[in-house]
Design a protein around this motif. Structure first.
Motif, PDB file in Angstrom:
ATOM      1  N   GLN A 451      13.167 -13.808 108.637  1.00 10.62           N
ATOM      2  CA  GLN A 451      12.581 -14.958 109.596  1.00 10.62           C
ATOM      3  C   GLN A 451      11.787 -16.445 109.216  1.00 10.62           C
ATOM      4  O   GLN A 451      13.170 -17.538 109.723  1.00 10.62           O
ATOM      5  CB  GLN A 451      11.163 -14.837 110.354  1.00 10.62           C
ATOM      6  N   LYS A 452      12.329 -16.299 107.061  1.00 14.34           N
ATOM      7  CA  LYS A 452      12.410 -17.551 106.842  1.00 14.34           C
ATOM      8  C   LYS A 452      12.982 -16.773 106.264  1.00 14.34           C
ATOM      9  O   LYS A 452      12.840 -16.494 104.478  1.00 14.34           O
ATOM     10  CB  LYS A 452      11.004 -18.125 106.200  1.00 14.34           C
ATOM     11  N   LEU A 453      14.552 -17.796 105.597  1.00 11.97           N
ATOM     12  CA  LEU A 453      15.848 -17.565 104.324  1.00 11.97           C
ATOM     13  C   LEU A 453      14.899 -18.332 103.043  1.00 11.97           C
ATOM     14  O   LEU A 453      14.483 -19.714 103.196  1.00 11.97           O
ATOM     15  CB  LEU A 453      16.877 -17.753 105.301  1.00 11.97           C
ATOM     16  N   HIS A 454      15.193 -17.512 102.454  1.00 13.36           N
ATOM     17  CA  HIS A 454      15.028 -18.118 101.164  1.00 13.36           C
ATOM     18  C   HIS A 454      15.630 -18.860 100.023  1.00 13.36           C
ATOM     19  O   HIS A 454      16.795 -18.478 100.639  1.00 13.36           O
ATOM     20  CB  HIS A 454      14.706 -17.055 100.226  1.00 13.36           C
ATOM     21  N   LEU A 455      16.247 -19.831  99.874  1.00 16.35           N
ATOM     22  CA  LEU A 455      17.560 -20.458  99.222  1.00 16.35           C
ATOM     23  C   LEU A 455      16.571 -21.147  97.821  1.00 16.35           C
ATOM     24  O   LEU A 455      15.167 -21.511  97.540  1.00 16.35           O
ATOM     25  CB  LEU A 455      16.238 -22.165 100.230  1.00 16.35           C
ATOM     26  N   SER A 456      17.347 -20.457  97.147  1.00 15.36           N
ATOM     27  CA  SER A 456      17.701 -20.231  95.766  1.00 15.36           C
ATOM     28  C   SER A 456      17.649 -21.915  94.804  1.00 15.36           C
ATOM     29  O   SER A 456      18.103 -23.018  95.971  1.00 15.36           O
ATOM     30  CB  SER A 456      17.775 -19.664  95.094  1.00 15.36           C
ATOM     31  N   GLU A 457      17.498 -22.297  94.389  1.00 18.59           N
ATOM     32  CA  GLU A 457      17.850 -23.909  93.857  1.00 18.59           C
ATOM     33  C   GLU A 457      19.230 -23.740  93.502  1.00 18.59           C
ATOM     34  O   GLU A 457      20.112 -22.504  93.230  1.00 18.59           O
ATOM     35  CB  GLU A 457      17.221 -23.854  92.244  1.00 18.59           C
ATOM     36  N   GLY A 458      20.088 -24.630  93.312  1.00 16.33           N
ATOM     37  CA  GLY A 458      21.431 -24.863  93.837  1.00 16.33           C
ATOM     38  C   GLY A 458      21.775 -25.347  95.089  1.00 16.33           C
ATOM     39  O   GLY A 458      21.028 -26.144  95.474  1.00 16.33           O
ATOM     40  N   SER A 459      23.279 -25.266  94.995  1.00 15.97           N
ATOM     41  CA  SER A 459      23.484 -25.588  96.353  1.00 15.97           C
ATOM     42  C   SER A 459      23.976 -25.293  97.423  1.00 15.97           C
ATOM     43  O   SER A 459      24.017 -23.863  97.341  1.00 15.97           O
ATOM     44  CB  SER A 459      25.304 -26.380  96.317  1.00 15.97           C
ATOM     45  N   LEU A 460      24.243 -25.696  98.354  1.00 12.76           N
ATOM     46  CA  LEU A 460      24.235 -25.314  99.584  1.00 12.76           C
ATOM     47  C   LEU A 460      24.809 -23.583  99.775  1.00 12.76           C
ATOM     48  O   LEU A 460      25.310 -22.826  99.794  1.00 12.76           O
ATOM     49  CB  LEU A 460      24.387 -25.301 101.047  1.00 12.76           C
ATOM     50  N   ARG A 461      26.457 -24.243  99.247  1.00 10.05           N
ATOM     51  CA  ARG A 461      27.293 -23.317  99.213  1.00 10.05           C
ATOM     52  C   ARG A 461      26.931 -22.286  98.188  1.00 10.05           C
ATOM     53  O   ARG A 461      27.413 -21.108  98.617  1.00 10.05           O
ATOM     54  CB  ARG A 461      28.430 -25.007  98.306  1.00 10.05           C
ATOM     55  N   ALA A 462      26.293 -22.097  97.257  1.00 10.44           N
ATOM     56  CA  ALA A 462      25.791 -21.169  96.466  1.00 10.44           C
ATOM     57  C   ALA A 462      25.461 -19.976  97.628  1.00 10.44           C
ATOM     58  O   ALA A 462      25.111 -18.896  96.965  1.00 10.44           O
ATOM     59  CB  ALA A 462      25.250 -21.448  95.392  1.00 10.44           C
ATOM     60  N   ILE A 463      24.274 -20.560  98.403  1.00 10.53           N
ATOM     61  CA  ILE A 463      23.881 -19.659  99.061  1.00 10.53           C
ATOM     62  C   ILE A 463      24.726 -18.867  99.786  1.00 10.53           C
ATOM     63  O   ILE A 463      24.478 -18.075 100.357  1.00 10.53           O
ATOM     64  CB  ILE A 463      22.301 -20.719  99.450  1.00 10.53           C
ATOM     65  N   LEU A 464      26.072 -19.482 100.509  1.00  7.44           N
ATOM     66  CA  LEU A 464      25.503 -19.180 102.153  1.00  7.44           C
ATOM     67  C   LEU A 464      26.933 -18.980 101.414  1.00  7.44           C
ATOM     68  O   LEU A 464      28.027 -17.564 101.766  1.00  7.44           O
ATOM     69  CB  LEU A 464      26.919 -20.674 102.532  1.00  7.44           C
ATOM     70  N   GLU A 465      27.890 -18.968  99.713  1.00  6.80           N
ATOM     71  CA  GLU A 465      28.947 -17.898  99.562  1.00  6.80           C
ATOM     72  C   GLU A 465      28.477 -16.635  99.316  1.00  6.80           C
ATOM     73  O   GLU A 465      29.579 -15.302  99.049  1.00  6.80           O
ATOM     74  CB  GLU A 465      29.171 -18.164  98.012  1.00  6.80           C
ATOM     75  N   THR A 466      26.793 -15.822  98.729  1.00  8.65           N
ATOM     76  CA  THR A 466      26.261 -14.589  98.480  1.00  8.65           C
ATOM     77  C   THR A 466      27.818 -13.549  97.589  1.00  8.65           C
ATOM     78  O   THR A 466      27.561 -12.612  97.706  1.00  8.65           O
ATOM     79  CB  THR A 466      26.616 -13.909 100.172  1.00  8.65           C
ATOM     80  N   GLY A 467      28.572 -14.310  96.492  1.00 12.56           N
ATOM     81  CA  GLY A 467      28.648 -13.666  95.874  1.00 12.56           C
ATOM     82  C   GLY A 467      29.814 -13.626  95.661  1.00 12.56           C
ATOM     83  O   GLY A 467      30.175 -12.854  94.351  1.00 12.56           O
ATOM     84  N   LYS A 468      30.929 -14.294  96.755  1.00 13.56           N
ATOM     85  CA  LYS A 468      32.296 -14.322  97.017  1.00 13.56           C
ATOM     86  C   LYS A 468      33.000 -15.482  97.004  1.00 13.56           C
ATOM     87  O   LYS A 468      31.844 -15.961  98.464  1.00 13.56           O
ATOM     88  CB  LYS A 468      32.391 -12.778  97.893  1.00 13.56           C
ATOM     89  N   ALA A 469      33.488 -16.077  97.126  1.00 11.01           N
ATOM     90  CA  ALA A 469      34.175 -17.388  97.282  1.00 11.01           C
ATOM     91  C   ALA A 469      34.585 -17.503  98.676  1.00 11.01           C
ATOM     92  O   ALA A 469      35.245 -16.032  99.125  1.00 11.01           O
ATOM     93  CB  ALA A 469      35.165 -18.065  96.272  1.00 11.01           C
ATOM     94  N   VAL A 470      34.342 -18.527  98.845  1.00  4.08           N
ATOM     95  CA  VAL A 470      34.427 -18.670 100.779  1.00  4.08           C
ATOM     96  C   VAL A 470      35.130 -19.291 101.097  1.00  4.08           C
ATOM     97  O   VAL A 470      35.000 -20.688 100.519  1.00  4.08           O
ATOM     98  CB  VAL A 470      33.460 -17.916 101.498  1.00  4.08           C
ATOM     99  N   PRO A 471      36.801 -19.721 101.908  1.00  2.00           N
ATOM    100  CA  PRO A 471      37.464 -20.914 101.674  1.00  2.00           C
ATOM    101  C   PRO A 471      36.639 -21.886 102.719  1.00  2.00           C
ATOM    102  O   PRO A 471      35.243 -21.191 103.754  1.00  2.00           O
ATOM    103  CB  PRO A 471      38.112 -20.148 102.882  1.00  2.00           C
ATOM    104  N   GLU A 472      36.567 -23.033 102.528  1.00  2.00           N
ATOM    105  CA  GLU A 472      35.937 -24.372 103.214  1.00  2.00           C
ATOM    106  C   GLU A 472      35.883 -24.660 103.903  1.00  2.00           C
ATOM    107  O   GLU A 472      35.075 -24.323 105.013  1.00  2.00           O
ATOM    108  CB  GLU A 472      36.694 -25.486 102.291  1.00  2.00           C
ATOM    109  N   ALA A 473      37.449 -24.114 104.845  1.00  2.00           N
ATOM    110  CA  ALA A 473      37.179 -24.293 106.237  1.00  2.00           C
ATOM    111  C   ALA A 473      36.649 -23.065 106.927  1.00  2.00           C
ATOM    112  O   ALA A 473      35.939 -23.502 108.541  1.00  2.00           O
ATOM    113  CB  ALA A 473      38.421 -23.708 107.175  1.00  2.00           C
ATOM    114  N   GLN A 474      36.231 -22.397 106.517  1.00  2.00           N
ATOM    115  CA  GLN A 474      35.149 -20.452 106.936  1.00  2.00           C
ATOM    116  C   GLN A 474      33.989 -21.159 106.756  1.00  2.00           C
ATOM    117  O   GLN A 474      33.249 -20.658 107.469  1.00  2.00           O
ATOM    118  CB  GLN A 474      35.598 -19.582 106.495  1.00  2.00           C
ATOM    119  N   LEU A 475      33.478 -21.814 105.665  1.00  2.00           N
ATOM    120  CA  LEU A 475      32.096 -22.066 105.841  1.00  2.00           C
ATOM    121  C   LEU A 475      31.465 -23.268 106.584  1.00  2.00           C
ATOM    122  O   LEU A 475      30.909 -23.556 107.272  1.00  2.00           O
ATOM    123  CB  LEU A 475      31.904 -22.897 103.637  1.00  2.00           C
TER     124      LEU A 475
END
Length: 604
Positions: A451-475
């Motif tokens: 219900q409430k996503l935990h947002l760790s310190e850092g950038s949104l890219r780091a939050i979205l990539e979830t441990g693996k690199a995601v192409p810019e266009a896909q993000l």
């Protein structure tokens, strides 16, 4: 002494100081064996070599004292001038060795602490143990405090202890030889009797050191447990203050700060009591340490005075013997000088060991009944007679069964209560207690959207990539689909996103993140509660379009989503326990409601 174990209701003996030290050695000894072995051995050997050379430098300075003062006594100006010329060289060598010891010691401490901290932090965070530990009942108080602070308190002193112990052993061997050589035997005459005490200064140093060490050990035996209690109190106070910060908005809006203030005051009062108990114990110990510190410089002079007055020992010999006696005494009294630090180290090592032991236990099979997690043979997700209980044996939800094919959407509704969180965690592989079987499709990746996503310190890219690199266009495409195209420009900016994003945007971001993880099973835990029915359905339609074969299980969504689901599961409370509702209401099932028929067939 007995202590309560981490398992409720179990009493077990607390480990002895020796057991604590051995367990800590096993835990941290891998530093000399892992990939860090070369670095560990380099700094260890450099430090040991510098210590040995430093002791021999001190021996040389001691012998210089005898040379210089004998020259003064004999008024030998030539020898005195040579000694004065040699002294700066000795000082330079001793100072250089001190620098080498300092740099190698602190560098070694930093690298060792880094290795131990990484080992514990990786173990705590890895395999979601930080959460499983909180559920297990094994979790010691304040694990983050143990990793951040107790590791430092448990590693840094060990290096100092090793330095002190090695230096003490070499000092005893070298300076006792000086006492033996210069002090010789003491001859006592009483009437016609002659008593000869061989190596009397050596014997005096040993007897004095043993007596003081035994006295210190006896008086200070309770100090380690008192220091451990104080550290635990400090951790509790820090936790209380962090809790206020973490829940600041709720506390401020509900005006419950008075209760929080009282809770902090109670915690600090307990901490003060522990501090005062430790201070009283240290006061008793100080009687011995200060008294011994005043006696040590005087004792060798009193012992050497008879031989000096009789002409059997020169002034240089007296100065040399006095310095050697003090050096030997300090070496023998290594425990005395480091008793406080040893006590503090034992307390810190005990806390680190408790965390390491808890992390090992959480990977074991949970006590009592436990759920079975298996792979299904037909590619479906099955809940087969799942009953969820808490770790105290109370039933939260019972007799839940259903089968879901790929692409299915299950809506779970009813009186879930605590059973909802347990069911989400069970399917995610986090809730171990219960009966029945959860069978997942082979190789299925399960993700939960909270219900409430935990947002760790850092950038949104780091939050979205979830441990693996995601192409810019896909993000950018994922952000756009969920109505977050405005977040694409600041994607790499480090901000406090936890405060900047509203609840609705956080839920959109959580859905985008779930899509990018490419899961096979998605658990929606009231993941669209901030939206009305139409907006929530639009978001879930996007998720379904991105993952058409994923099994989606939604908990607590609105009625509109229930109508769009392919399967429905209704849970009702009967006899104080939440159960799967039967399809037909009969007289023998009071209070049970019929299960809602699913559009594509019942949940079964």
């Amino acid at each position: 002494m007995q202590a309560r174990s981490e398992t409720p209701g179990v009493i077990m003996a607390a480990p002895s100081d020796r057991q604590v030290a051995l367990r800590f050695a096993r835990l941290t000894g891998g530093f000399w064996k892992a990939a860090s072995a070369r670095r560990a051995w380099f700094w260890s050997l450099l430090l040991a070599a510098a210590i040995i050379l430093s002791v021999f430098a001190n021996v040389t300075i001691n012998r210089w004292n005898g040379w210089f003062f004998d020259a003064l006594e004999k008024k030998d100006s030539e020898s005195a001038l040579i000694a004065m010329a040699v002294f700066p060289v000795l000082v330079l060598v001793a100072a250089g060795l001190g620098v080498v010891i300092l740099v190698s010691r602190e560098t070694f401490q930093v690298h060792w602490r880094q290795w131990v901290t990484a080992k514990l932090a990786d173990s705590w965070v890895g395999e979601r143990r930080f959460f499983r530990l909180s559920l297990s009942g094994y979790e010691p108080a304040n694990p983050e405090y143990r990793i951040a602070d107790d590791v430092r308190w448990a590693t840094e002193p060990v290096v100092d202890f090793a330095i002190g112990l090695l230096s003490a052993v070499i000092t005893i061997i070298t300076f006792i030889e000086i006492l033996w050589e210069i002090g010789g035997a003491l001859t006592l005459r009483s009437g016609g009797a002659v008593i000869v005490i061989p190596a009397y200064l050596v014997l005096a140093a040993i007897v004095y050191a043993v007596l003081v060490s035994l006295l210190v050990t006896f008086v200070g035996r309770r100090l380690p447990s008192l220091i451990a209690a104080r550290n635990e109190g400090e951790a509790r106070l820090r936790f209380s203050l962090m809790r206020i910060r973490d829940h600041g908005e709720t506390i401020a809006l509900s005006r419950t700060e008075a209760g929080e203030r009282r809770a902090v005051a109670r915690t600090y009062d307990g901490l003060v009591g522990r501090w005062l108990a430790m201070i009283r114990q240290r006061g008793r110990l100080t009687w011995i340490t200060n008294g011994s510190g005043a006696l040590v410089p005087v004792v060798p002079l009193l012992l050497a005075a008879p031989k000096y007055l009789s002409g059997e020992m020169s002034l240089g010999g007296v100065v040399q013997v006095a310095a050697a006696f003090v050096a030997v005494q300090n070496a023998f009294n290594w425990v005395l000088d480091n008793f406080m630090r040893i006590a503090e180290w034992l307390a810190a090592a005990r806390r680190v060991n408790e965390l390491a032991d808890a992390l090992e236990r959480v990977d074991g099979e949970p006590p009592g009944e436990h759920l079975a997690i298996q792979q299904s043979h037909d590619g479906l997700l099955h809940l087969d007679g799942v009953t969820l209980i808490d770790r105290d044996g109370r039933t939260l939800a019972a007799d839940i069964s259903c089968s879901l094919p790929p692409g299915a959407t299950l809506h779970v509704s009813g009186e879930l209560g605590l059973g909802k969180a347990a069911l989400v965690q069970a399917v995610a592989g986090l809730w171990p207690w219960g009966r029945g079987t959860i069978m997942l499709p082979p190789g299925a990746f399960v993700t939960a959207v909270p219900q409430k996503l935990h947002l760790s310190e850092g950038s949104l890219r780091a939050i979205l990539e979830t441990g693996k690199a995601v192409p810019e266009a896909q993000l950018e495409s994922a952000l756009r689909r969920y109505g977050l195209s405005g977040l694409a420009p600041p994607l790499d900016e480090s901000r406090d996103w936890d405060k900047e994003l509203a609840t609705g945007d956080r839920q959109r971001l959580a859905l985008a993140r779930a899509e990018l993880e490419r899961p096979d099973v998605v658990l929606l835990d009231e993941a669209t509660s901030a939206f009305d029915t139409d907006a929530a359905l639009e978001l879930l339609t996007e998720l379904r379009a991105a993952r058409p074969d994923a099994i989606i299980i939604a908990f607590g969504q609105g009625a509109g989503f229930a109508e769009a689901a392919t399967h429905r599961l209704l849970l009702k409370r009967a006899g104080g326990v939440v159960r799967m509702a039967s399809r037909h209401v009969g007289p023998d099932q009071p209070g049970m409601a019929a299960a809602l028929p699913a559009q594509a067939g019942p949940a079964e």
